[in-house]
Scaffold this active site. Sequence first.
Site, PDB file in Angstrom:
ATOM      1  N   LYS A  23       0.842  -1.195   0.000  1.00 20.75           N
ATOM      2  CA  LYS A  23       0.000   0.000   0.000  1.00 20.75           C
ATOM      3  C   LYS A  23       0.878   1.246   0.000  1.00 20.75           C
ATOM      4  CE  LYS A  23      -0.451   0.149   5.048  1.00 20.75           C
ATOM      5  NZ  LYS A  23      -1.382   0.286   6.183  1.00 20.75           N
TER       6      LYS A  23
ATOM      7  N   ARG B 139     -11.043   1.097  14.622  1.00 20.30           N
ATOM      8  CA  ARG B 139     -11.048   1.788  13.334  1.00 20.30           C
ATOM      9  C   ARG B 139     -12.076   1.092  12.438  1.00 20.30           C
ATOM     10  NH1 ARG B 139      -4.979   2.445  11.163  1.00 20.30           N
ATOM     11  NH2 ARG B 139      -5.368   0.236  10.815  1.00 20.30           N
TER      12      ARG B 139
ATOM     13  N   TYR C 186      16.547  29.724   8.550  1.00 19.10           N
ATOM     14  CA  TYR C 186      15.332  30.370   9.042  1.00 19.10           C
ATOM     15  C   TYR C 186      15.235  30.266  10.561  1.00 19.10           C
ATOM     16  CZ  TYR C 186      13.468  30.631   4.275  1.00 19.10           C
ATOM     17  OH  TYR C 186      13.274  30.918   2.955  1.00 19.10           O
TER      18      TYR C 186
ATOM     19  N   MET D  47      12.736  24.610   2.542  1.00 20.97           N
ATOM     20  CA  MET D  47      11.960  23.920   1.510  1.00 20.97           C
ATOM     21  C   MET D  47      12.843  23.110   0.559  1.00 20.97           C
ATOM     22  SD  MET D  47       9.277  25.474  -1.288  1.00 20.97           S
ATOM     23  CE  MET D  47       8.082  25.968  -0.046  1.00 20.97           C
TER      24      MET D  47
END
Length: 355
Positions: free
Chosen positions: A34, A130, A252, A300
């Site tokens: 998956k 679930r 940053y 990024m």
Amino acid sequence: MTRPIRVEINHSALRHNYLQSRQQAGRPALAVIKADAYGHGALGCAAALADIADGFALLNIEDAVALRQAGIQQPITLLEGPFDRAEVQAMAEYNIAGAIHSSEQIAWLQEGSLPRAVEVWLKINSGMNRLGFHPEQAAAVIQQLHALPQARLSTIMTHFATADDARGVSAQWQRFAPVAQASGLAISAANSAAVFRHPHTHGTVVRPGITLYGCSPFADCHAAGLGLQTTMTLSADIIAIQHLQAGDTVGYGLNFQAGKPMRIGIVACGYADGYPRIAANGTPVMVAGQRSGTVGRVSMDMLVVNLTHIPAATIGSRVELWGPNVAIEEVAAAAGTIGYELMCAIAPRVPRRLI
């Protein structure tokens, strides 16, 4: 010239890990592919395992149909079953099995005609809350499914919430085992963690996932300790070098300040590539055969590594961000997450190649 970042996928390691997981269980094993095989490429992984795998497990009917169209003949099981009536039809047409966990899915099986009966796996909610029917509902649902000509009930299944930690599976197994044994069906309960630590849950068929991809499901043990090999390597090159003086800051937020003169390398990988932005200062990397760590906040498109003690590193030097020399579990721990998430988060813009 492409940006110098890449993911390398080792199919030989994948095959080794599948065989290691199956040998550990001593049972047939469905290879869980998956989420595009946890970021490794579902079609490629299925093809690499086609001659040894007992079957495959995944989520989306589109992916299952693609496997059939690619020539995969082994059993395929949809772990969440069909999401609508049209998917039931496709399951029948392509001989794809699936979990049944709700009365709505049973109603879809009852609608109209099908070219063949659909193989179904009854999902029991043993405590994860679930998907699945509660254990006390099992007998009636089994009777209902056996009475449906459109369904062929083959297996009873559940999923464990804490197979990977000290709490283990006892509470869930105590709820599931009596129902499973009374059903007379094949039993599937063991995920990767249960395969390696809870042999009494192995049942008829196991469902290894993360261990196929060279990552441990356990916080106290890396993949090598389970006899697994690295399947995914993320690496990128140094594209610039800076020299810092004591007191200089990096990146940053200025959340790293040099305490002494330093040499740092800027690496062509950032959170848009899938590397975790919240990775802490010092998250391990490998540069020019030496261990080092990240410096400052991941941005990024770039991150920074410490080169002060690695004079051989220069522009173009390869930085292993995780792989055979930097365990993905280490990186995950430094980012407060798990290896599963790191693998699945690799962005489409990162080139993938087989090694």
